[in-house]
Motif scaffolding. Structure first.
Motif, PDB file in Angstrom:
ATOM      1  N   LEU A   1       0.081   4.625   1.269  1.00 24.67           N
ATOM      2  CA  LEU A   1      -0.610   3.542   0.571  1.00 24.67           C
ATOM      3  C   LEU A   1      -1.053   2.374   1.454  1.00 24.67           C
ATOM      4  N   GLY A   2      -0.564   2.288   2.662  1.00 24.20           N
ATOM      5  CA  GLY A   2      -0.806   1.114   3.500  1.00 24.20           C
ATOM      6  C   GLY A   2      -2.259   0.705   3.617  1.00 24.20           C
TER       7      GLY A   2
ATOM      8  N   ALA B   1      10.134   1.121  -2.030  1.00 24.24           N
ATOM      9  CA  ALA B   1      11.249   1.956  -1.598  1.00 24.24           C
ATOM     10  C   ALA B   1      12.553   1.479  -2.221  1.00 24.24           C
ATOM     11  N   ALA B   2      12.743   0.167  -2.289  1.00 24.25           N
ATOM     12  CA  ALA B   2      13.964  -0.375  -2.894  1.00 24.25           C
ATOM     13  C   ALA B   2      14.033  -0.022  -4.369  1.00 24.25           C
TER      14      ALA B   2
ATOM     15  N   THR C   1       4.545  -8.535   6.787  1.00 24.75           N
ATOM     16  CA  THR C   1       3.207  -8.590   6.209  1.00 24.75           C
ATOM     17  C   THR C   1       3.265  -8.258   4.724  1.00 24.75           C
ATOM     18  N   GLY C   2       2.158  -8.507   4.033  1.00 30.35           N
ATOM     19  CA  GLY C   2       2.085  -8.181   2.621  1.00 30.35           C
ATOM     20  C   GLY C   2       2.300  -6.710   2.361  1.00 30.35           C
ATOM     21  N   VAL C   3       1.697  -5.860   3.198  1.00 34.10           N
ATOM     22  CA  VAL C   3       1.859  -4.407   3.028  1.00 34.10           C
ATOM     23  C   VAL C   3       3.322  -4.028   3.246  1.00 34.10           C
ATOM     24  N   GLU C   4       3.955  -4.575   4.282  1.00 30.80           N
ATOM     25  CA  GLU C   4       5.355  -4.259   4.550  1.00 30.80           C
ATOM     26  C   GLU C   4       6.257  -4.710   3.397  1.00 30.80           C
TER      27      GLU C   4
ATOM     28  N   ASP D   1       8.063   8.824  -6.564  1.00 27.86           N
ATOM     29  CA  ASP D   1       9.221   7.959  -6.384  1.00 27.86           C
ATOM     30  C   ASP D   1       9.828   8.193  -5.007  1.00 27.86           C
ATOM     31  N   GLU D   2       9.079   7.847  -3.998  1.00 31.68           N
ATOM     32  CA  GLU D   2       9.518   7.993  -2.617  1.00 31.68           C
ATOM     33  C   GLU D   2      10.541   6.907  -2.305  1.00 31.68           C
ATOM     34  N   VAL D   3      11.506   7.202  -1.429  1.00 33.91           N
ATOM     35  CA  VAL D   3      12.530   6.217  -1.104  1.00 33.91           C
ATOM     36  C   VAL D   3      12.410   5.652   0.313  1.00 33.91           C
ATOM     37  N   GLU D   4      11.533   6.173   1.120  1.00 31.81           N
ATOM     38  CA  GLU D   4      11.384   5.701   2.496  1.00 31.81           C
ATOM     39  C   GLU D   4      10.166   4.788   2.637  1.00 31.81           C
ATOM     40  N   PRO D   5      10.362   3.564   3.145  1.00 31.27           N
ATOM     41  CA  PRO D   5       9.224   2.652   3.315  1.00 31.27           C
ATOM     42  C   PRO D   5       8.125   3.245   4.199  1.00 31.27           C
ATOM     43  N   GLY D   6       8.505   4.012   5.216  1.00 35.11           N
ATOM     44  CA  GLY D   6       7.515   4.604   6.115  1.00 35.11           C
ATOM     45  C   GLY D   6       6.580   5.565   5.399  1.00 35.11           C
TER      46      GLY D   6
END
Length: 128
Positions: free
Chosen positions: A62-63, A12-13, A2-5, A51-56
């Motif tokens: 922010l989702g 995160a990257a 999805t766009g959010v994902e 500057d978070e590194v985890e997508p979760g």
């Protein structure tokens, strides 16, 4: 995806990728596009400053705001996210595009789009 994902994977990257000008520029551009979309959502803009590194974690912070603001469907935001994932490289994609060039024996689960490149099959050995 999805766009959010896509957006949270790119964030995160960008946060976890090495310090290269290409990644930094793409990361700053994506964040700038998101600040524009998240205007008036101060808590989301503050979360974006981390500057978070985890997508979760990005997803949790922010989702809902990304979806409610329309950022998840904004073509410029999505293009910026794709660009960041591209320059961050395979190590930073975490769910982005992964290419497998030899699939002999590839088994298991693939948690991202995967491209299998088929070449000429190996020549079978001569008789018994």
């Amino acid at each position: 995806m999805t766009g959010v994902e896509l957006i949270v994977a790119a964030l995160a990257a960008g946060a976890s990728a090495g310090v290269t000008s290409g990644v930094q520029d793409a990361y700053a551009w994506l964040k700038g596009q998101l600040v524009r979309r998240l205007s008036g959502r101060e808590q989301a803009v503050q979360a974006l400053a981390a500057d978070e590194v985890e997508p979760g974690v990005w997803q949790a912070r922010l989702g809902d705001d990304l979806a409610a603001s329309g950022a998840d469907a904004d073509l410029e935001v999505l293009a910026a996210a794709r660009r960041l994932l591209a320059v961050a490289g395979p190590a930073g994609t975490r769910g982005g595009l992964n290419q497998v060039t030899n699939n002999y024996g590839a088994v298991g689960e693939f948690h991202a789009p995967v491209t299998f490149t088929y070449g000429q099959p190996p020549t079978p050995p001569d008789g018994p």
